[in-house]
Design a protein around this motif. Sequence first.
Motif, PDB file in Angstrom:
ATOM      1  N   GLU A 142     -18.619  11.256  18.298  1.00 10.74           N
ATOM      2  CA  GLU A 142     -17.806  10.960  19.283  1.00 10.74           C
ATOM      3  C   GLU A 142     -16.028  10.942  18.493  1.00 10.74           C
ATOM      4  O   GLU A 142     -16.191  10.057  17.539  1.00 10.74           O
ATOM      5  CB  GLU A 142     -18.443   9.961  19.853  1.00 10.74           C
ATOM      6  CG  GLU A 142     -16.556   9.499  20.798  1.00 10.74           C
ATOM      7  CD  GLU A 142     -17.156   7.999  22.009  1.00 10.74           C
ATOM      8  OE1 GLU A 142     -15.566   7.469  22.061  1.00 10.74           O
ATOM      9  OE2 GLU A 142     -18.083   7.932  21.790  1.00 10.74           O
ATOM     10  N   GLY A 143     -15.312  11.584  19.017  1.00 12.04           N
ATOM     11  CA  GLY A 143     -13.997  11.493  18.121  1.00 12.04           C
ATOM     12  C   GLY A 143     -13.776  13.307  17.345  1.00 12.04           C
ATOM     13  O   GLY A 143     -13.095  12.953  16.315  1.00 12.04           O
ATOM     14  N   THR A 144     -14.945  14.167  16.645  1.00 11.30           N
ATOM     15  CA  THR A 144     -15.071  14.956  15.034  1.00 11.30           C
ATOM     16  C   THR A 144     -15.159  16.148  16.533  1.00 11.30           C
ATOM     17  O   THR A 144     -15.099  15.840  17.711  1.00 11.30           O
ATOM     18  CB  THR A 144     -16.507  14.581  14.699  1.00 11.30           C
ATOM     19  OG1 THR A 144     -17.115  14.979  15.358  1.00 11.30           O
ATOM     20  CG2 THR A 144     -15.761  13.331  14.043  1.00 11.30           C
ATOM     21  N   LYS A 145     -14.846  17.237  15.818  1.00 11.40           N
ATOM     22  CA  LYS A 145     -14.399  18.598  15.745  1.00 11.40           C
ATOM     23  C   LYS A 145     -15.905  19.408  15.650  1.00 11.40           C
ATOM     24  O   LYS A 145     -15.503  20.850  16.093  1.00 11.40           O
ATOM     25  CB  LYS A 145     -13.152  19.074  16.223  1.00 11.40           C
ATOM     26  CG  LYS A 145     -12.852  18.088  17.003  1.00 11.40           C
ATOM     27  CD  LYS A 145     -10.631  19.065  17.395  1.00 11.40           C
ATOM     28  CE  LYS A 145      -9.660  17.786  17.672  1.00 11.40           C
ATOM     29  NZ  LYS A 145      -9.014  17.176  17.128  1.00 11.40           N
ATOM     30  N   SER A 146     -16.289  19.294  14.264  1.00 12.32           N
ATOM     31  CA  SER A 146     -17.358  19.682  13.585  1.00 12.32           C
ATOM     32  C   SER A 146     -18.642  18.985  13.464  1.00 12.32           C
ATOM     33  O   SER A 146     -18.445  17.850  13.701  1.00 12.32           O
ATOM     34  CB  SER A 146     -16.504  20.047  12.099  1.00 12.32           C
ATOM     35  OG  SER A 146     -16.202  18.997  11.546  1.00 12.32           O
ATOM     36  N   SER A 147     -19.405  19.903  13.310  1.00  7.57           N
ATOM     37  CA  SER A 147     -20.824  19.584  12.926  1.00  7.57           C
ATOM     38  C   SER A 147     -21.206  20.534  10.961  1.00  7.57           C
ATOM     39  O   SER A 147     -20.662  21.821  11.334  1.00  7.57           O
ATOM     40  CB  SER A 147     -22.077  19.942  13.418  1.00  7.57           C
ATOM     41  OG  SER A 147     -23.055  19.975  13.365  1.00  7.57           O
ATOM     42  N   PRO A 148     -21.604  20.045   9.986  1.00  7.97           N
ATOM     43  CA  PRO A 148     -22.018  17.771  10.267  1.00  7.97           C
ATOM     44  C   PRO A 148     -21.222  17.632   9.930  1.00  7.97           C
ATOM     45  O   PRO A 148     -19.693  17.936   9.076  1.00  7.97           O
ATOM     46  CB  PRO A 148     -23.079  18.049   9.067  1.00  7.97           C
ATOM     47  CG  PRO A 148     -22.873  19.532   8.548  1.00  7.97           C
ATOM     48  CD  PRO A 148     -22.137  20.580   8.911  1.00  7.97           C
TER      49      PRO A 148
END
Length: 131
Positions: free
Chosen positions: A67-73
């Motif tokens: 939650e609250g992020t836009k990337s991975s990992p």
Amino acid sequence: MIQKAESNDLPVLAELACRLWPGHRAAEMEAEIWEILTRDDAAFFLAYEGKMPMGFAQCQLRYDYVEGTKSSPVGYLEGIYVVQEYRKQGTARELLAACESWAKEKGCAEFASDCELDNVQSLRFHLNVGF
């Protein structure tokens, strides 16, 4: 001094982790930590004053949505603990910085964490360090 934990640090990590997560026995905590220490996508860091362990932090890479992020990992702070008498001296910030650096070296553009909203001490920490 902050250092990345290794297998010989297992007893110290387990003792500190039992303080953070009460209700666990040292033996079961050692088994759980050992499994995590052998992975490439997770790390523990220890803070020392001389030979005295002051605290630890556990971080790992999360590939699922955070939650609250836009990337991975995403680098993720799984747990952080500083012994009472060493708190409010910047130790937790140093441990967090080590985790963030580790995640950046692993290719992460973001670092995240969470806490239970009724855990006031944890919430204050998270807000104070910029989460």
